[in-house]
Design a protein around this motif. Structure first.
Motif: not given
Length: 249
Positions: A9-17, A137-152
């Motif tokens: 199950k999902a858990w809270v990790s201390i290995d965070a950004h 993309l590299e395993v073990g590296r943090w990436y940022t995703v941003t989205m501008d979404a308008m469902p039509i």
């Protein structure tokens, strides 16, 4: 009940950004399909972080929403894709938007964005429309995703603005570039007529609004996969949704 040696199950990790905590998902793998939840798929979407159906945070047709998050792939092997994030309109319909990851070389992975609409049909096995991808993309590296979404679901005659724009890049950098820019329709209105899946689509129309969900969902595989999420944001403003923006809060 899922076998605990296969599903975690999902858990809270201390290995965070930036030294904080993140939300981690993991599927250990399933060599024996009889131990998988439905003998075909592996998923930890039981523990999605998601908006409740049709509440004030859900995305509505014709309404623009901005979303941002960080993610880090800790383990990914094999060529079969795993859904990382998705917009969803209810079971048994497939997600009208999905962001998936896959790996074909050690230490690297790719990201793929795809959509579906009334034309493709909402059957989970329907052929999806690819709208963008990024390799290397590299395993073990943090990436940022941003989205501008308008469902039509149905485009107007003068529709010129993108209905879905996605950017991706290493976190805390100026390297974010376009992953996808899509000007077409996505989302379902009449999908029960275009959905054949376990004889359930006829009685379960898609939800009126779209929820955004995080988690892992893939075909059953012996290979493990683990992903972490951090700084998840929903906003009516682009700057507030970008975890790397100085004005984000």
């Amino acid at each position: 009940m899922a076998d605990p040696s296969v599903y975690r199950k999902a858990w809270v990790s201390i290995d965070a950004h930036d030294g904080r905590k993140s939300l981690a998902f993991e599927v250990a793998g399933c060599a024996d399909r009889d131990r998988c939840s439905d003998k075909a798929m592996q998923k930890v979407n039981y523990q999605f972080l998601y908006t409740k159906r049709n509440d004030e945070l859900a995305a509505r047709f014709g309404q623009r929403i901005h979303l941002g998050f960080r993610f880090k792939v800790d383990t990914v092997d094999g060529a079969d894709p795993a859904i990382l994030t998705q917009f969803w309109q209810g079971a048994p319909h497939g997600p009208p938007f999905a962001l998936s990851i896959a790996s074909r070389s050690p230490g690297k992975f790719s990201v793929r964005a795809s959509v579906a609409n009334d034309h493709t049909g909402s059957n989970p096995s329907a052929k999806r429309i690819p709208i963008g991808s990024r390799d290397g993309l590299e395993v073990g590296r943090w990436y940022t995703v941003t989205m501008d979404a308008m469902p039509i679901a149905q485009l107007g005659e003068n529709q010129e603005e993108p209905t879905l724009s996605i950017w991706i890049g290493p976190s805390n950098s100026n390297e974010k570039t376009s992953l996808a820019r899509y000007e077409g329709a996505w989302g379902y209105t009449n999908s029960p007529a275009n959905c054949v899946y376990a004889r359930r689509c006829e009685t379960k129309p898609p939800n009126a609004a779209l929820d955004f969900a995080f988690g892992l969902y893939r075909k059953a595989s012996e290979l493990p996969i683990r992903v972490e999420f951090d700084d998840i944001r929903l906003s009516s403003r682009a700057d507030s949704a970008d975890p790397d923006c100085a004005n984000a809060r």
